[in-house]
Each structure stands twice: as C-alpha cells, then as structure tokens.
Design an enzyme around this catalytic site. Structure first.
Site, mmCIF file in Angstrom:
data_model
loop_
_atom_site.group_PDB
_atom_site.id
_atom_site.type_symbol
_atom_site.label_atom_id
_atom_site.label_comp_id
_atom_site.label_asym_id
_atom_site.label_seq_id
_atom_site.Cartn_x
_atom_site.Cartn_y
_atom_site.Cartn_z
ATOM 1 N N HIS A 267 0.873 -1.189 0.000
ATOM 2 C CA HIS A 267 0.000 0.000 0.000
ATOM 3 C C HIS A 267 0.909 1.238 0.000
ATOM 4 C CE1 HIS A 267 -3.448 2.441 0.623
ATOM 5 N NE2 HIS A 267 -3.786 2.124 1.855
ATOM 6 N N HIS A 306 -2.655 -2.478 -9.809
ATOM 7 C CA HIS A 306 -3.576 -1.843 -8.870
ATOM 8 C C HIS A 306 -4.851 -2.678 -8.815
ATOM 9 C CE1 HIS A 306 -5.883 1.255 -6.826
ATOM 10 N NE2 HIS A 306 -4.717 1.793 -6.522
ATOM 11 N N ASP A 362 2.660 5.276 -7.253
ATOM 12 C CA ASP A 362 3.928 5.181 -6.534
ATOM 13 C C ASP A 362 5.137 4.977 -7.433
ATOM 14 O OD1 ASP A 362 2.979 5.540 -3.966
ATOM 15 O OD2 ASP A 362 2.255 3.477 -3.887
HETATM 16 N N1 CMC Z 1 4.445 -7.248 -10.466
HETATM 17 C C1 CMC Z 1 4.303 -8.470 -11.021
HETATM 18 N N2 CMC Z 1 3.155 -9.150 -11.055
HETATM 19 C C2 CMC Z 1 2.085 -8.573 -10.494
HETATM 20 C C3 CMC Z 1 2.150 -7.301 -9.898
HETATM 21 C C4 CMC Z 1 3.379 -6.632 -9.901
HETATM 22 N N3 CMC Z 1 3.499 -5.414 -9.359
HETATM 23 N N4 CMC Z 1 0.927 -6.962 -9.421
HETATM 24 C C5 CMC Z 1 0.121 -7.988 -9.694
HETATM 25 N N5 CMC Z 1 0.821 -8.966 -10.349
HETATM 26 C C6 CMC Z 1 0.291 -10.236 -10.893
HETATM 27 C C7 CMC Z 1 0.035 -11.232 -9.777
HETATM 28 O O1 CMC Z 1 1.162 -12.044 -9.546
HETATM 29 C C8 CMC Z 1 -1.127 -11.990 -10.359
HETATM 30 O O2 CMC Z 1 -0.628 -12.875 -11.330
HETATM 31 P P1 CMC Z 1 -1.279 -14.357 -11.480
HETATM 32 O O3 CMC Z 1 -2.691 -14.098 -11.944
HETATM 33 O O4 CMC Z 1 -0.421 -15.036 -12.490
HETATM 34 O O5 CMC Z 1 -1.221 -14.979 -10.126
HETATM 35 C C9 CMC Z 1 -1.940 -10.933 -11.082
HETATM 36 O O6 CMC Z 1 -0.972 -9.925 -11.455
HETATM 37 C C10 CMC Z 1 -3.024 -10.277 -10.236
HETATM 38 O O7 CMC Z 1 -2.435 -9.800 -9.025
HETATM 39 P P2 CMC Z 1 -3.165 -9.709 -7.645
HETATM 40 O O8 CMC Z 1 -2.152 -9.797 -6.548
HETATM 41 O O9 CMC Z 1 -4.314 -10.689 -7.615
HETATM 42 O O10 CMC Z 1 -3.780 -8.259 -7.728
HETATM 43 P P3 CMC Z 1 -4.342 -7.420 -6.522
HETATM 44 O O11 CMC Z 1 -5.419 -6.579 -7.070
HETATM 45 O O12 CMC Z 1 -4.672 -8.297 -5.362
HETATM 46 O O13 CMC Z 1 -3.076 -6.537 -6.092
HETATM 47 C C11 CMC Z 1 -1.559 -4.783 -5.815
HETATM 48 C C12 CMC Z 1 -2.958 -5.172 -6.300
HETATM 49 C C13 CMC Z 1 -1.427 -3.240 -5.908
HETATM 50 C C14 CMC Z 1 -1.391 -5.167 -4.335
HETATM 51 C C15 CMC Z 1 -0.502 -5.480 -6.703
HETATM 52 O O14 CMC Z 1 -0.646 -5.101 -8.040
HETATM 53 C C16 CMC Z 1 0.924 -5.223 -6.201
HETATM 54 O O15 CMC Z 1 1.400 -5.932 -5.316
HETATM 55 N N6 CMC Z 1 1.626 -4.188 -6.781
HETATM 56 C C17 CMC Z 1 2.938 -3.833 -6.310
HETATM 57 C C18 CMC Z 1 2.816 -2.984 -5.062
HETATM 58 C C19 CMC Z 1 2.365 -1.590 -5.364
HETATM 59 O O16 CMC Z 1 2.863 -0.931 -6.266
HETATM 60 N N7 CMC Z 1 1.408 -1.086 -4.545
HETATM 61 C C20 CMC Z 1 0.916 0.280 -4.653
HETATM 62 C C21 CMC Z 1 -0.511 0.326 -5.025
HETATM 63 S S1 CMC Z 1 -1.010 2.001 -5.504
HETATM 64 C C22 CMC Z 1 -0.873 2.942 -4.070
HETATM 65 C C23 CMC Z 1 -1.870 2.573 -3.045
HETATM 66 O O17 CMC Z 1 -3.083 2.780 -3.258
HETATM 67 O O18 CMC Z 1 -1.459 2.106 -1.972
#
Ligand code: CMC
Length: 429
Positions: A267, A306, A362
């Site tokens: 986050h 996201h 970010d």
């Molecule tokens: N790098 C590589 N793969 C990713 C990433 C990433 N940053 N984000 C998601 N994926 C993949 C994930 O491995 C999954 O793949 P598969 O379907 O093969 O298992 C797929 O994309 C869907 O991911 P998810 O974890 O189910 O998606 P989510 O909606 O639960 O997670 C997130 C959203 C923001 C936590 C995630 O994209 C992430 O960890 N990003 C990196 C951290 C980040 O930049 N966070 C800041 C968010 S914006 C500021 C805020 O509001 O806090």
C-alpha cells in the site's frame, strides 16, 4: 418493473426475487435462502473484498478501466492543475469547493493548529535514532488521543471539526519532527507566514538561516503530490479507518490504525519499495534480467498494478509531468532512466499486458521525493500527510451514515469440530 435477480434454489426448488440497486444486491437479502430450519441462510464469501461494496460514499469516484479519478465530482487533472492541497482537503471533507471567505478561514484554522504540545516532542524524543519515521508517525498520531480526550465526543459536530483542524494541521509537524529526529537535528517550529507545503519544507530542511527560503517549484510540486494522494475511496487504510471508527473509537486512535495499514509495502510503503527496487537493479542494462525474475514469480515490479486501475493510473500521468518540473530544479534523478526502461519493457510485455499491470501512483513519486532530498523512509509518511483528509472525510461519512454499524465480517469456520480436552500426560507426540 424494478430490477431484480431471480434465484432458484435447486436444493428446495424455491425461487427468490432479490432486488438489484446500484448494480448490487444486498448480501442480507440472501439470508432468506434456506434449505432447512437450521440453515442460517445463504451468505457470500469474499476474501479481500474483491467484489463487495461495504458502504455508500459521495467522496471519491474511480473508474479503473477508463483511468478516471474524481473527488466530489471534480476530475483529478483539474484539481492538480488549479487547486491547492488545502482547498482540495476542504472539498473532500465538506463536499463543496470553499468560497473565498470559507477558504481564508479554513487556511487560517489550519495554520494556527500546526504546533505540537511540548510533551509530544518529549514523547518523540524517546524513539531510537534509527526508528522508521512511519512507525514514529503512527505511534504519535495514536498518542494524540491521550492529549485531546475531547475527541471522544465523536457525535458532537463542533468537537469533530476541532479534531479535523488539529489532524490536518499537525500531521506535517509530526512528520517533520520524525525526520529531524532520525537525523539528529533540532526540531523546527512551524512558520505561520508560509503555505502548508512551504511550512512543511521549512520544518524539514531549515538550518541556521533566520528565514527559510522555499523554492516555489518544489513547493507547488509537493502540493500537487498531496492533492493526488488526498483520497482514493475504499482502499486498505481507509477501510481500516472506517472499521476502527465503527467501534466509536476517537479519530486519533482510528487514524493510527489507518496509518499502520498504509505502512505496508503493498500500500503506502510501495513508493519506498520502488526506490529500493530501482537502486537494487542498479543500471538500465540489468532491467531485462529483473523483468525476467518478476515474470518467474521472484518478487513484484513495485509501483505496478492496482486492484482498481486496469489501465494507466491517472495520478501516475500527472506525477510524470511534475517529475520533469522538479528535475529542472534539482537535476535528473539517475534512477529515472531505470524507471523509464522498466516501464517501456513492461508496457510491451505479454505478462504485464495480459494482467493489465500499469504504473501506479507510486512508480514515479519516489523519484521526485528523492530528488527533493527526502530519504526513502519518509516516503510513506509523505503519503500519510495528505491522506489524512481522505481518512477523516471517510470516517465522518461512516459515522453519520444511519446504515452503518460496528464492522463485523462473517467467517467460514474450517477448524476442528467439537472435541474433549485431553489432560497433558495423555497427549501424544
Ligand atoms: N508485479 C508483477 N506481477 C504482479 C504485480 C506486480 N506489481 N501486481 C500484480 N501482479 C500479478 C500477480 O502475480 C497476479 O498474477 P497471477 O494471476 O499469475 O497470479 C496478477 O498480477 C493479479 O495480481 P493480484 O495480486 O491478484 O492483484 P491485486 O489486485 O490483489 O493486487 C496490488 C494489487 C497493488 C497489491 C498489486 O498489483 C501489487 O502488489 N503491486 C505492487 C505494489 C504496489 O505498487 N502497490 C501500490 C498500489 S497504488 C498505491 C496505493 O493505493 O497504496
């Protein structure tokens, strides 16, 4: 005819009409679907709230597919270009843009609440020199509840307004003290002649000069970053704020919990993680190997992806423009080349395209913060300062919503069935 969903229960052959309103059905309407007298009724299972609306809100609108973000109906692009953080905070909290008189009064109230109680200073001095500023920030916000016990009167509008002034005004001072503490420099008291962000820069970076000279480009850039971070509807920390607040805890205690949720690397800690990632990659030549590792499941490309945006985060677009203005003053951040190359490769790569992973807010913000002289540990704190306005607005909306109650999700119990206690000597293994 009203919109309804017809459900036929194959177990009983019964049919149910469930009303649809605002694209949702009420989870409690499913309770009537029972297979027998002992059946408690159908519930929904939604770990991580992937498809559940927990409130009605009039504050922030996001269309993740189209990359649209609006506060109280105003597009983020217009606010970033024409508003200030304090005006936007007013809009978010009170629902309308202020008149000139309202704005003047609001800015005055905030300006005159920036000082911290001297005992807060002493409390902050108790932290280790290497304490993470975000840990210091959230602990200090929590400690505020002991300094302002009147904050417990959460249904008293006047009292709420007082806490709102205090919170918006004092968070930059806490953040600046946390930073000065970490580098062993004396705390700088607020300067009422300066703007909200100008004063913040003064409290962070003033040395022995009599008056701190604020660079107007950096002052405005920080203000724009604050506008972009002010609210983002029902994210992890905002949900924490609403959840804790739903027990009628005071706003300081609730916000300490919200700040704790923001601390995590998925986050608000993501901007810090992006900088660490870019530093670790080290050079543009290492980018393809890093992308390969991410695709192989070894870590994430921080600052990408996201839960809501499945296209370019509109905030990231604005931040990229702001970065250019800041780098003209500070010189280019050497990590920028690595970030640009990462983005270029990721946007052409099937792994990221198929998962709709784009740069989020970010990805570039940390590069700006670093160029402005902030250490990486301060990044999540820089997120928490403006998000305070969003947390407060969402907390107040929750309190005044007659449909809301103490938050209490259901669970599906998967543990052991009833069994009898085994005396210690009789236990195996
Ligand atoms: N790098 C590589 N793969 C990713 C990433 C990433 N940053 N984000 C998601 N994926 C993949 C994930 O491995 C999954 O793949 P598969 O379907 O093969 O298992 C797929 O994309 C869907 O991911 P998810 O974890 O189910 O998606 P989510 O909606 O639960 O997670 C997130 C959203 C923001 C936590 C995630 O994209 C992430 O960890 N990003 C990196 C951290 C980040 O930049 N966070 C800041 C968010 S914006 C500021 C805020 O509001 O806090």
């Amino acid at each position: 005819m009203a919109d309804t969903l017809t459900i036929t229960d194959n177990r009983t052959g019964k049919t149910y009409e469930i009303p649809i309103a605002d694209g949702t059905i009420r989870a409690t309407d499913l309770r009537q679907i029972k297979a027998g007298p002992d059946d408690q009724g159908l519930a929904t299972y939604d770990p991580a709230f992937m498809n559940t609306a927990a409130c009605r809100s009039r504050i922030t609108f996001i269309d993740g597919d189209r990359g649209i973000l609006m506060y109280r109906g105003y597009p983020i692009e217009q606010l970033a270009e024409r508003s200030t953080y304090l005006e936007t905070a007013y809009l978010i909290i009170f629902g309308e843009l202020p008149t000139a008189t309202q704005l003047q009064q609001w800015v005055r109230e905030i300006t005159y609440h920036t000082m911290l109680h001297e005992n807060i200073k002493k409390l902050m001095e108790g932290f280790q020199y290497d304490a993470h500023p975000m840990g210091v920030f959230l602990s200090t916000v929590g400690a505020f509840s002991t300094f302002y016990p009147d904050a417990k009167k959460i249904f008293d509008e006047k009292s709420r307004l007082k806490q709102i002034h205090r919170l918006i005004a004092k968070v930059p001072t806490i953040a600046a003290y946390a930073y000065r503490h970490s580098i062993g420099r004396p705390y700088v008291y607020p300067d009422n002649d300066l703007s909200f962000t100008g004063n913040f820069l003064n409290m962070l970076f003033k040395m022995t000069e009599l008056k701190y000279q604020v660079n107007p480009v950096l002052e405005r850039a920080l203000d724009v970053l604050f506008i972009l971070h002010a609210d983002h509807e029902q994210n992890c920390s905002t949900s924490a704020m609403r959840n804790i607040g739903s027990s009628h805890a005071d706003p300081y205690s609730s916000m300490a919990g919200a700040a704790a949720a923001l601390y995590g690397p998925l986050h608000g800690g993501a901007n810090e993680a992006v900088l660490r990632m870019l530093t670790e990659i080290g050079s543009v030549a290492n980018v393809p190997a890093f992308i390969k590792r991410v695709k192989g499941g070894e870590g994430r490309l921080m600052g990408f992806g996201h839960r809501v945006y499945k296209s370019y985060d509109p905030r990231a677009k604005i931040i990229k423009q702001t970065a250019d203005q800041v780098f003209e003053v500070t010189g280019r951040n050497p990590l920028l080349e690595i970030a640009l190359e990462l983005e270029r490769i990721a946007l052409e790569d099937e792994y990221f395209i198929s998962r709709k992973l784009y740069p989020n807010v970010d990805f570039y913000s940390g590069l700006i913060y670093q160029a402005m002289g902030f250490p990486v540990e301060m990044f999540p704190v820089l997120f928490a300062i403006p998000r305070t306005s969003g947390w407060i607005a969402q907390w107040e909306e929750m309190l005044l919503d007659p449909e809301q109650k103490i938050a209490r999700p259901k669970q599906i119990y998967t543990g052991a069935r009833r069994r009898d206690y085994v005396p210690l000597p009789d236990r195996q293994g």
